[in-house]
Design a protein around this motif. Structure first.
Motif, PDB file in Angstrom:
ATOM      1  N   LEU A 242      -7.890   6.673   6.995  1.00 20.87           N
ATOM      2  CA  LEU A 242      -7.287   7.651   7.912  1.00 20.87           C
ATOM      3  C   LEU A 242      -6.110   8.386   7.278  1.00 20.87           C
ATOM      4  CD1 LEU A 242      -7.339   5.725  11.327  1.00 20.87           C
ATOM      5  CD2 LEU A 242      -8.999   7.350  10.414  1.00 20.87           C
ATOM      6  N   ALA A 243      -5.917   8.213   5.983  1.00 17.20           N
ATOM      7  CA  ALA A 243      -4.775   8.851   5.310  1.00 17.20           C
ATOM      8  C   ALA A 243      -4.798  10.368   5.474  1.00 17.20           C
ATOM      9  CB  ALA A 243      -4.763   8.469   3.830  1.00 17.20           C
ATOM     10  N   ASN A 244      -5.947  10.990   5.265  1.00 17.81           N
ATOM     11  CA  ASN A 244      -6.034  12.451   5.400  1.00 17.81           C
ATOM     12  C   ASN A 244      -5.852  12.893   6.846  1.00 17.81           C
ATOM     13  OD1 ASN A 244      -6.469  12.804   2.664  1.00 17.81           O
ATOM     14  ND2 ASN A 244      -8.694  12.790   2.849  1.00 17.81           N
ATOM     15  N   GLU A 245      -6.305  12.080   7.785  1.00 20.05           N
ATOM     16  CA  GLU A 245      -6.124  12.413   9.199  1.00 20.05           C
ATOM     17  C   GLU A 245      -4.647  12.365   9.560  1.00 20.05           C
ATOM     18  OE1 GLU A 245      -6.832  13.299  13.246  1.00 20.05           O
ATOM     19  OE2 GLU A 245      -7.870  13.725  11.362  1.00 20.05           O
ATOM     20  N   ARG A 246      -3.919  11.416   9.028  1.00 19.31           N
ATOM     21  CA  ARG A 246      -2.481  11.358   9.304  1.00 19.31           C
ATOM     22  C   ARG A 246      -1.775  12.591   8.751  1.00 19.31           C
ATOM     23  NH1 ARG A 246      -3.604   5.623   9.315  1.00 19.31           N
ATOM     24  NH2 ARG A 246      -3.753   5.379   7.059  1.00 19.31           N
ATOM     25  N   GLN A 247      -2.216  13.060   7.587  1.00 11.83           N
ATOM     26  CA  GLN A 247      -1.628  14.273   7.030  1.00 11.83           C
ATOM     27  C   GLN A 247      -1.995  15.504   7.860  1.00 11.83           C
ATOM     28  OE1 GLN A 247       0.572  14.612   4.338  1.00 11.83           O
ATOM     29  NE2 GLN A 247       0.681  12.410   4.710  1.00 11.83           N
ATOM     30  N   ARG A 248      -3.179  15.500   8.419  1.00 10.70           N
ATOM     31  CA  ARG A 248      -3.586  16.614   9.275  1.00 10.70           C
ATOM     32  C   ARG A 248      -2.690  16.707  10.499  1.00 10.70           C
ATOM     33  NH1 ARG A 248      -6.741  18.129  13.737  1.00 10.70           N
ATOM     34  NH2 ARG A 248      -6.930  15.947  14.386  1.00 10.70           N
ATOM     35  N   ILE A 249      -2.436  15.586  11.138  1.00 10.21           N
ATOM     36  CA  ILE A 249      -1.560  15.580  12.314  1.00 10.21           C
ATOM     37  C   ILE A 249      -0.145  16.006  11.921  1.00 10.21           C
ATOM     38  CG2 ILE A 249      -0.598  14.184  14.172  1.00 10.21           C
ATOM     39  CD1 ILE A 249      -3.612  14.682  14.395  1.00 10.21           C
TER      40      ILE A 249
ATOM     41  N   PRO B 263       1.503   3.283  10.496  1.00 13.01           N
ATOM     42  CA  PRO B 263       1.218   4.381   9.561  1.00 13.01           C
ATOM     43  C   PRO B 263       1.438   5.774  10.137  1.00 13.01           C
ATOM     44  CG  PRO B 263      -0.817   3.325  10.283  1.00 13.01           C
ATOM     45  CD  PRO B 263       0.301   2.456  10.747  1.00 13.01           C
ATOM     46  N   PHE B 264       0.971   6.024  11.369  1.00 10.79           N
ATOM     47  CA  PHE B 264       1.198   7.342  11.979  1.00 10.79           C
ATOM     48  C   PHE B 264       2.693   7.605  12.177  1.00 10.79           C
ATOM     49  CE2 PHE B 264      -3.342   7.670  13.195  1.00 10.79           C
ATOM     50  CZ  PHE B 264      -3.554   9.014  12.966  1.00 10.79           C
ATOM     51  N   PRO B 265       3.458   6.697  12.795  1.00 13.66           N
ATOM     52  CA  PRO B 265       4.890   6.965  12.980  1.00 13.66           C
ATOM     53  C   PRO B 265       5.647   7.211  11.678  1.00 13.66           C
ATOM     54  CG  PRO B 265       4.195   5.166  14.388  1.00 13.66           C
ATOM     55  CD  PRO B 265       3.029   5.485  13.500  1.00 13.66           C
ATOM     56  N   VAL B 266       5.386   6.419  10.651  1.00 17.86           N
ATOM     57  CA  VAL B 266       6.102   6.586   9.384  1.00 17.86           C
ATOM     58  C   VAL B 266       5.795   7.957   8.775  1.00 17.86           C
ATOM     59  CG1 VAL B 266       6.232   5.772   6.995  1.00 17.86           C
ATOM     60  CG2 VAL B 266       6.335   4.131   8.882  1.00 17.86           C
ATOM     61  N   VAL B 267       4.535   8.366   8.815  1.00 14.04           N
ATOM     62  CA  VAL B 267       4.139   9.659   8.246  1.00 14.04           C
ATOM     63  C   VAL B 267       4.723  10.813   9.050  1.00 14.04           C
ATOM     64  CG1 VAL B 267       2.172  11.191   7.813  1.00 14.04           C
ATOM     65  CG2 VAL B 267       2.036   8.780   7.167  1.00 14.04           C
ATOM     66  N   LEU B 268       4.726  10.701  10.376  1.00 15.02           N
ATOM     67  CA  LEU B 268       5.126  11.824  11.231  1.00 15.02           C
ATOM     68  C   LEU B 268       6.632  11.922  11.453  1.00 15.02           C
ATOM     69  CD1 LEU B 268       2.380  11.531  14.023  1.00 15.02           C
ATOM     70  CD2 LEU B 268       2.250  12.701  11.821  1.00 15.02           C
ATOM     71  N   SER B 269       7.379  10.881  11.107  1.00 18.90           N
ATOM     72  CA  SER B 269       8.799  10.807  11.479  1.00 18.90           C
ATOM     73  C   SER B 269       9.655  11.899  10.854  1.00 18.90           C
ATOM     74  CB  SER B 269       9.368   9.435  11.102  1.00 18.90           C
ATOM     75  OG  SER B 269       9.315   9.255   9.698  1.00 18.90           O
TER      76      SER B 269
ATOM     77  N   TYR C 153       0.844  -1.191   0.000  1.00 17.45           N
ATOM     78  CA  TYR C 153       0.000   0.000   0.000  1.00 17.45           C
ATOM     79  C   TYR C 153       0.878   1.238   0.000  1.00 17.45           C
ATOM     80  CZ  TYR C 153      -2.929   3.614   2.236  1.00 17.45           C
ATOM     81  OH  TYR C 153      -3.575   4.785   2.562  1.00 17.45           O
ATOM     82  N   ILE C 154       0.515   2.237  -0.795  1.00 16.21           N
ATOM     83  CA  ILE C 154       1.264   3.494  -0.865  1.00 16.21           C
ATOM     84  C   ILE C 154       0.367   4.631  -0.388  1.00 16.21           C
ATOM     85  CG2 ILE C 154       2.456   5.140  -2.360  1.00 16.21           C
ATOM     86  CD1 ILE C 154       3.169   2.812  -4.195  1.00 16.21           C
ATOM     87  N   GLU C 155       0.892   5.443   0.533  1.00 18.58           N
ATOM     88  CA  GLU C 155       0.154   6.587   1.054  1.00 18.58           C
ATOM     89  C   GLU C 155       1.069   7.800   1.087  1.00 18.58           C
ATOM     90  OE1 GLU C 155      -2.420   6.009   4.565  1.00 18.58           O
ATOM     91  OE2 GLU C 155      -1.366   7.736   5.450  1.00 18.58           O
ATOM     92  N   TYR C 156       0.792   8.778   0.231  1.00 19.50           N
ATOM     93  CA  TYR C 156       1.595  10.008   0.169  1.00 19.50           C
ATOM     94  C   TYR C 156       3.097   9.682   0.098  1.00 19.50           C
ATOM     95  CZ  TYR C 156      -2.627  12.648   1.289  1.00 19.50           C
ATOM     96  OH  TYR C 156      -3.887  13.200   1.261  1.00 19.50           O
ATOM     97  N   ASN C 157       3.465   8.813  -0.826  1.00 20.36           N
ATOM     98  CA  ASN C 157       4.857   8.423  -1.089  1.00 20.36           C
ATOM     99  C   ASN C 157       5.469   7.534  -0.005  1.00 20.36           C
ATOM    100  OD1 ASN C 157       5.020   9.875  -3.558  1.00 20.36           O
ATOM    101  ND2 ASN C 157       5.399  11.770  -2.424  1.00 20.36           N
ATOM    102  N   ASN C 158       4.719   7.185   1.010  1.00 20.64           N
ATOM    103  CA  ASN C 158       5.180   6.209   1.994  1.00 20.64           C
ATOM    104  C   ASN C 158       4.647   4.835   1.618  1.00 20.64           C
ATOM    105  OD1 ASN C 158       6.475   8.071   3.928  1.00 20.64           O
ATOM    106  ND2 ASN C 158       4.395   8.844   4.190  1.00 20.64           N
ATOM    107  N   ARG C 159       5.483   3.819   1.768  1.00 17.53           N
ATOM    108  CA  ARG C 159       5.108   2.466   1.357  1.00 17.53           C
ATOM    109  C   ARG C 159       4.913   1.576   2.590  1.00 17.53           C
ATOM    110  NH1 ARG C 159       9.800   0.544  -2.201  1.00 17.53           N
ATOM    111  NH2 ARG C 159      10.989   1.742  -0.659  1.00 17.53           N
ATOM    112  N   PHE C 160       3.902   0.722   2.503  1.00 12.90           N
ATOM    113  CA  PHE C 160       3.585  -0.150   3.631  1.00 12.90           C
ATOM    114  C   PHE C 160       3.295  -1.567   3.161  1.00 12.90           C
ATOM    115  CE2 PHE C 160       2.348   4.129   4.846  1.00 12.90           C
ATOM    116  CZ  PHE C 160       2.882   4.253   6.117  1.00 12.90           C
TER     117      PHE C 160
END
Length: 304
Positions: A148-155, A174-180, A128-135
Motif C-alpha cells: 500500500l506504499a503507493n496508495e499512501r503516497q496518492r492520498i 503507516p498512513f498517519p506517519v506519511v500524511l502528518s 521497514y523504510i517507506e519513502y524516507n519514513n521508518r517503521f
C-alpha cells in the motif's frame, strides 16, 4: 560444467578495458566465466568473429527467480510452505534475514496472522523504510502491507495543508506517519493494543508531533468526537468496513473526503451502499489484486 567455446585472449594488464569494450559492444558471453592463463585472461565471446580461438570455459550456474513473496523490511513472506525454496530466497537476497509463511488469513478482532518461520532468524519483527519514513513492524502483533506504499503516497498528494484527519483503523501507523507532514492533526486509532504500541514507537521514531495515537473501537467514535469534526477520514479495514460507514459520515465535515477501502469481486459493488449516505462525487480505484476472485478497492467519497 565445462565446455569449449569461442574466446578472446588478452594480457591481464588490458583485461578490464577489453572486458568493458566487449560488454559495450554486446560481444561478451555472460553464460561463461573468464579463464586465467598465466599473464593472460580469456574472455568468452558470442561468436567466432570476435574471438582469437576456442577455449575451455566453465559455465555459470543459471539463476532463477525465487518463489513469489512480499518483502517487508528484512522479512520475506512466502505464499507457499516450502522450506527449501525459503532457503534459496534467503541466500539470493542478502537484505532478507527471515522468511515466513502465513498459515492463516487475517482474522480476529485484532486483524492478525499466524506465521511459520521457514528460514533465517526466528522472528516476526523487522525495520521497514517507506519513502524516507521508518517503521518498526511486528507481523505477528499487527497486520501490515508494504503493497500500500503507493496508495499512501496518492492520498498524501490529495491532502491540503492543515487538514484535520482521522484514521479509524491505523494499525502500526503507516498512513498517519506519511500524511502528518501536511495535516494539522491526525487522530490515529486501532482496537488492537499491539498495533497501537507499535504505532507509538513509529510516531517517536519519525519525530511526529501532530499524531495522536488512540486505543478505541471505531464504533464508539461518535461518543468521543463531535459531529463533522474531520476534513478527511481513512477507512482501511477492507474485510468489514461497511459496518462503520454511519460513524464515518457523521464525523466527516461537509465538503470533506472519506477514503473507504474494501475487498470486492466486481467493479462498483459498493456504489449503491455509499450512495445512501451522500450525493457527493464518488471515485473508485483498484488498489491491488487480493486473490484470483477479489481485488482491494478504494472509494474516494466527497461528503455533502
Amino acid at each position: 560444467m565445462k565446455e569449449q567455446h569461442w574466446g578472446i585472449k588478452v594480457e591481464k594488464s588490458n583485461g578490464e578495458a577489453v572486458r568493458k569494450r566487449l560488454i559495450a559492444l554486446g560481444m561478451y558471453d555472460t553464460e561463461f566465466k573468464p579463464v586465467c592463463e598465466d599473464d593472460f585472461i580469456v574472455f568468452p565471446v558470442v561468436s567466432e568473429k570476435e574471438s582469437s580461438g576456442e577455449y575451455i570455459f566453465e559455465k555459470r550456474p543459471k539463476k532463477r527467480e525465487p518463489a513469489r513473496h512480499e518483502l517487508i523490511g528484512g522479512i520475506a513472506v512466502m505464499q507457499s510452505d516450502d522450506p527449501g525454496e525459503a532457503e534459496y530466497l534467503l541466500e539470493s537476497r542478502p537484505v532478507i534475514h527471515t522468511v515466513l509463511y502465513s498459515k492463516s488469513p487475517v482474522s480476529g478482532e485484532y486483524r492478525t496472522k499466524d506465521f511459520v518461520v521457514l528460514a533465517g532468524e526466528n522472528t516476526t519483527k523487522t525495520h521497514y523504510i517507506e519513502y524516507n519514513n521508518r517503521f518498526v513492524i511486528d507481523l505477528s502483533a499487527a497486520y501490515f502491507s508494504a503493497r500500500l506504499a503507493n496508495e499512501r503516497q496518492r492520498i498524501y498528494s490529495l491532502i491540503e495543508k492543515k487538514e484535520r484527519i482521522l484514521d479509524m483503523f491505523a494499525g502500526v501507523g503507516p498512513f498517519p506517519v506519511v500524511l502528518s507532514e501536511k495535516a494539522s492533526v491526525i487522530y490515529a486509532g486501532d482496537i488492537n493494543p499491539g498495533a497501537v504500541a507499535l504505532m507509538k514507537e513509529n510516531i517517536e521514531l519519525n519525530h511526529k508531533k501532530n499524531i495522536i495515537p488512540m486505543l478505541f473501537d471505531a464504533l464508539d467514535l461518535k461518543g468521543i468526537f463531535s459531529a463533522h469534526s474531520f476534513d478527511r477520514i481513512i477507512m482501511n479495514l477492507p474485510m468489514r468496513s461497511e459496518e462503520f460507514l454511519e460513524v464515518a459520515f457523521s464525523l466527516c465535515k461537509k465538503g470533506g473526503v472519506i477514503h473507504y477501502y474494501t475487498l470486492q469481486s466486481e467493479k462498483g459493488e459498493m456504489l449503491d451502499t455509499l450512495g445512501r449516505y451522500t450525493k457527493g462525487r464518488i471515485c473508485e480505484k483498484v488498489v491491488r489484486s487480493y486473490s484470483p476472485a477479489q481485488h482491494h478497492a478504494v472509494y474516494d467519497i466527497n461528503c455533502l
